[in-house]
Design an enzyme around this catalytic site. Structure first.
Site, PDB file in Angstrom:
ATOM      1  CE  LYS A 130      -4.551  -2.009   0.719  1.00 35.86           C
ATOM      2  NZ  LYS A 130      -5.445  -1.610   0.155  1.00 35.86           N
ATOM      3  CE  LYS A 228     -10.887  -4.345  -1.976  1.00 33.88           C
ATOM      4  NZ  LYS A 228      -9.904  -4.293  -2.989  1.00 33.88           N
TER       5      LYS A 228
HETATM    6 MG    MG Z   1      -7.352  -1.619  -3.701  1.00 36.59          MG
END
Ligand code: MG
Length: 330
Positions: A130, A228
């Site tokens: 990230k 997702k």
């Molecule tokens: Mg992402």
């Protein structure tokens, strides 16, 4: 006739989670859903208001009114999938093939050569990082990971701009950039700037499906769709992948272990159906939070999660023992 029950929970991060969220406690709710045909299943509801979702309170209030948010819709559909598996006495591992996950590194301060050796010897080939918080630290970490012979997935969570992205990627050597499998949401979606950004590395779209004018485009400036199951209709997402020849990465919503196992279950089923179109998954996220009785049920073997005990997504006794409150549907 449908009855929905909720059981709120809190997840405590061990560290900062991404560029859009610091290390604050995260609230979500498990749902138990009972249908008129006698089936009963469980799902998670875990919004990320920092990334544009409605807050939990609003999500639950909408469910109470029988109005479905995208997350609410997915939770009900996943609960139904769980219910059907439970009725058939099947576990998610019985209806898919094993999937390998990337290693998620959310706090780069813990990175050192010993950790990289462990990641490799555990059998991981890809590390997801990230980024978008500390260019110096991130650039150094990316270089170390690439030099260790691992592949990289970078995720900016759409923070920043084409300009900041060009500076960031320009600061990496071509050899390091070659180790990048893709970059997720480098900055807010816009066709021509994403097309520019694509010169550095392949791109993946995650949180911005609704920003893409799918019907009016003749080509796409990205190569991978992050799917997702907690947020998007998996069937529709896979149709997009087939239509546009995109690859798909199935990931958890960095949510409760119930949500993680739902994502993993779909990932395993899609891998069985679509083979190479489905890339390594991103479902190993439970270690981001302090352990609880649910996370303690999960165990890993290198980059794979082991079969969880029970039917459906598992956790049978734990789910039965939770305090549940009925959501009165008007
Ligand atoms: Mg992402």
């Amino acid at each position: 006739m449908i009855r929905i029950f909720s059981s709120p929970y809190i997840l405590t991060p061990r560290q900062d989670l991404n560029a859009a969220s610091a290390g604050a406690a995260r609230r979500g709710s498990l749902l138990k859903v009972e249908w008129g045909d006698g089936l009963r299943g469980f799902a998670d509801l875990h919004p990320w208001p920092e990334l544009g979702d409605l807050p939990l309170k609003t999500q639950l209030a909408q469910l109470t009114k029988g109005q479905l948010t995208p997350l609410g819709q997915q939770s009900l559909s996943l609960a139904r999938r769980d219910a059907e598996l439970r009725q058939a006495q099947k576990n998610i591992f019985d209806v898919g093939v094993p999937v390998v996950n990337n290693f998620l590194l959310s706090d780069l301060r813990v990175l050192n050569s010993d950790l990289l050796k462990t990641i490799k010897s555990d059998g991981f080939s890809t590390v997801k990082v990230k980024v978008g918080r500390d260019v110096f630290l991130e650039t150094q970490a990316i270089r170390l990971i690439a030099e260790a012979g691992l592949r990289l997935r970078l995720d900016f969570n759409a923070v920043g701009s084409l300009n900041s992205y060009q500076k960031f990627m320009g600061g990496l050597s071509p050899e390091v950039r070659d180790r990048i499998e893709y970059v997720e949401d480098p900055f807010p979606f816009e066709f021509s700037s994403w097309n520019e950004a694509r010169h550095f590395a392949p791109l993946a779209l995650d949180h911005q499906y609704d920003k893409v004018p799918w019907a009016s485009l003749s080509s796409l400036p990205f190569d991978v769709l992050v799917v997702k199951p907690a947020k998007v209709d998996v069937v529709k997402a896979l149709e997009l992948c087939q239509q546009w020849q995109l690859k798909a990465t199935v990931t958890s919503n960095m949510d409760h272990p119930v949500g993680i196992m739902h994502a993993l279950g779909l990932g395993m089923e899609l891998k069985k159906k679509h083979g190479n179109m489905i890339l390594e998954a991103g479902c190993l996220t439970h270690h981001l939070y302090q352990s609880d009785s649910f996370a303690a049920e999960l165990s890993t073997q290198g980059p794979c999660l082991r079969k969880v005990r029970g039917t459906g997504v598992g956790f049978d006794e734990l789910l039965e023992a939770l305090p549940w409150q009925i959501l009165n549907i008007d």
